[in-house]
Design an enzyme around this catalytic site. Structure first.
Site, mmCIF file in Angstrom:
data_model
loop_
_atom_site.group_PDB
_atom_site.id
_atom_site.type_symbol
_atom_site.label_atom_id
_atom_site.label_comp_id
_atom_site.label_asym_id
_atom_site.label_seq_id
_atom_site.Cartn_x
_atom_site.Cartn_y
_atom_site.Cartn_z
ATOM 1 N N SER A 102 0.841 -1.194 0.000
ATOM 2 C CA SER A 102 0.000 0.000 0.000
ATOM 3 C C SER A 102 0.878 1.247 0.000
ATOM 4 O O SER A 102 2.016 1.229 0.490
ATOM 5 C CB SER A 102 -0.890 0.018 1.249
ATOM 6 O OG SER A 102 -1.592 1.240 1.367
ATOM 7 N N TYR B 282 -1.716 -1.369 10.296
ATOM 8 C CA TYR B 282 -1.886 -1.485 8.846
ATOM 9 C C TYR B 282 -0.653 -0.996 8.085
ATOM 10 O O TYR B 282 -0.071 -1.734 7.277
ATOM 11 C CB TYR B 282 -3.134 -0.729 8.402
ATOM 12 C CG TYR B 282 -3.450 -0.941 6.938
ATOM 13 C CD1 TYR B 282 -4.086 -2.110 6.521
ATOM 14 C CD2 TYR B 282 -3.092 -0.020 5.971
ATOM 15 C CE1 TYR B 282 -4.355 -2.342 5.180
ATOM 16 C CE2 TYR B 282 -3.357 -0.228 4.636
ATOM 17 C CZ TYR B 282 -3.991 -1.390 4.242
ATOM 18 O OH TYR B 282 -4.238 -1.614 2.904
#
Length: 268
Positions: free
Chosen positions: A142, A156
């Protein structure tokens, strides 16, 4: 047994980027192995791909939070004589809120799905790829792995930063083996991700130019891994964000991250 077509194993294949990868690779003539927790969705996707592209689509339902899931998946593949050419480590989700707001079992499951399982799958499958002199591994990371961490969704960005560094090292180790490894780093992508984390009302306020479709992310990712890019950030906007944060002093970057993350992270 000699496979007539390349075989792709796609985790988290029931929706979003995972299902987009399955459709794109099937369209290129790959047989696919689809794995996720939702059998009904996987079976529906498998039937669609068989009908549309005449390929073999195998469904292996699995919960990667199970510590034995990766080992069992690979054992099943071996039993069926299936050799994986493309591994798409895509399964993932977010845990909203502050770190201490969730119990440890929740965090442990998250780490197994986003860190341990993809690493183990790569370890279990790369030996066979090296023997055949060919393989592609896409670790869906990401943009969050390139910018300072945010308050809320505490693990995350950390998990995605790990996948970036892991992919770089694995790519370097396999430069002469015929295996390409790529950490694919999308930003905001239209999928179910934000519905699951409960942040849909927040992210819906983000302007449209910040978003990409799952299909566009996948097309960029396939081209990137074929080129041999060890890390690839999708979308011009996301690449600009990465560059801006890279040039900022750390304290300024962290302040900006704190300000912006309130727009799309659940922090309570």
């Amino acid at each position: 047994m000699t496979q007539a077509r390349p075989l792709s194993l796609i985790t988290g294949a029931s929706a979003g980027i995972g299902s987009a990868f399955a459709r794109a690779l099937a369209a290129q003539g790959h047989d696919v192995v689809l794995t996720a927790r939702r059998t009904d969705r996987l079976e529906s996707l498998a039937a669609e791909l068989r009908a549309s592209h005449g390929i073999q689509a195998t469904v292996l339902t699995s919960d990667l939070a199970d510590p034995h899931a990766a080992e069992q998946l690979c054992a099943t593949l071996d039993q069926r004589g299936l050799k994986v050419d493309w591994l798409i480590n895509n399964a993932g989700y977010g845990v909203p809120g502050r770190f201490e707001a969730s119990d440890w079992a929740t965090h442990a499951d998250f780490l197994r799905v986003l860190v341990t399982a993809p690493t183990e799958l790569a370890w279990r499958l790369i030996g066979s790829m090296r023997e055949r002199g060919y393989g592609r591994i896409v670790n869906v990371a990401s943009l969050a792995g390139h910018v300072p961490g945010s308050a809320g969704h505490t693990l995350y960005a950390a998990s995605k930063a790990y996948m970036i560094k892991f992919s770089q090292s694995l790519a370097l180790e396999n430069q002469t083996t015929g295996i390409h490894v790529c950490a694919l780093c999308p930003g905001f992508t239209r999928s179910e991700f934000h519905d699951v984390t409960g942040t849909r009302p927040l992210v819906n306020k983000m302007p449209g130019f910040m978003w990409q479709s799952a299909e566009d992310v996948v097309q960029e990712g396939i081209k990137a891994v074929e080129r041999g890019d060890a890390v690839y950030v999708t979308g011009r906007f996301n690449r600009t964000v990465k560059s801006v944060f890279k040039l900022m002093p750390d304290k300024m970057a962290l302040r900006m991250s704190a300000k912006q993350s309130r727009r799309y992270r659940t922090q309570d």
